[in-house]
Scaffold this motif. Sequence first.
Motif: not given
Length: 322
Positions: A96, A99, A146, A276, A280-281, A285-286
């Motif tokens: 990350a 973003l 993102d 999201w 891909t995440q 991070t989410a």
Amino acid sequence: MELELRHLKTVRAIAEAGSLTRAATVLGLAQPALSAQLRRIERALGGELFERGRHGVRATPLGELVLERARIVLPAVTELQQEAVRFARARAGREAERLRLGATHGPLLGALVDLLAAAAPDVQVSTQASWSERELATLLAEGRLDFAVTGACGTAAPPDSEHLAWEEFAVDPVFVMLADDHPLARTCEVELAKLADEEWACVPGDGCFADCFTAACARAGFAPGRMYETDIASCVHLVQVGRAVGLCRATFPTTPGLTTRPLAGTPLLWRHLLGWHPATQHTGTADTVLAQVRRAHSAVAARSDSYADWLAGGGRTSSTLP
């Protein structure tokens, strides 16, 4: 002229809309421009794709053939693009370090960027605003965003919920914007029925909010008058000069010349959503962005005097709404 994917999308939009007028609105084109584009496509394909009539358009046999192929080609190309983006990101092992955020809510997006900048100063944050929830969902699916901060009214499902992850992080009542000198501006809450003779202003959207608003007015015993769908600055101006009353989220910030008030009985709700693509995440991070957007919502809500007063007077907070 060589046939391109955008031409197939145009043909599909016309077929789905059932008329050139409605298709032009969906595509954001003037009807003459769409008609001219259709004629060029038809020349490239060797014949008419639609029969025009008083009640709209109907696909010709050639049109049906093109539509049948488009239903196969367009999803396949979209899936290819999405898979390629996900593969490239996984291959590069990107963390990350940046973003890309999209949103339909300016104040909330600004507050989120501020919090993320403080929490992760090394992360490069870029933003994209759009009134269209579907556009943001498409950008997520294509790997061009993102995260997206958007919303839905009532119990409506978010766009592309089959492929995207959506998390509800707050639920707010919808408030009404009034000029400071409006007769109802000094009331604690406004009965929707007392606005039956007003014209209205709100930011456009492609969800079901317009239908929900019309239904709420019907329950209050009237059909709403003219609705101006425009950007937020224009909505504010129309309300300030007395041309219309506006609909806004309860978190709308205190603005000179404007008063925001709750609608009695809370006939309309707005659910704030963070979206999201799960492929891909990273989960971490989410979770981080979700925690920060909840904080951002609280900060924005605190800056709205009318919302703070409503909550202090016994209004239910978003954490207690169903």
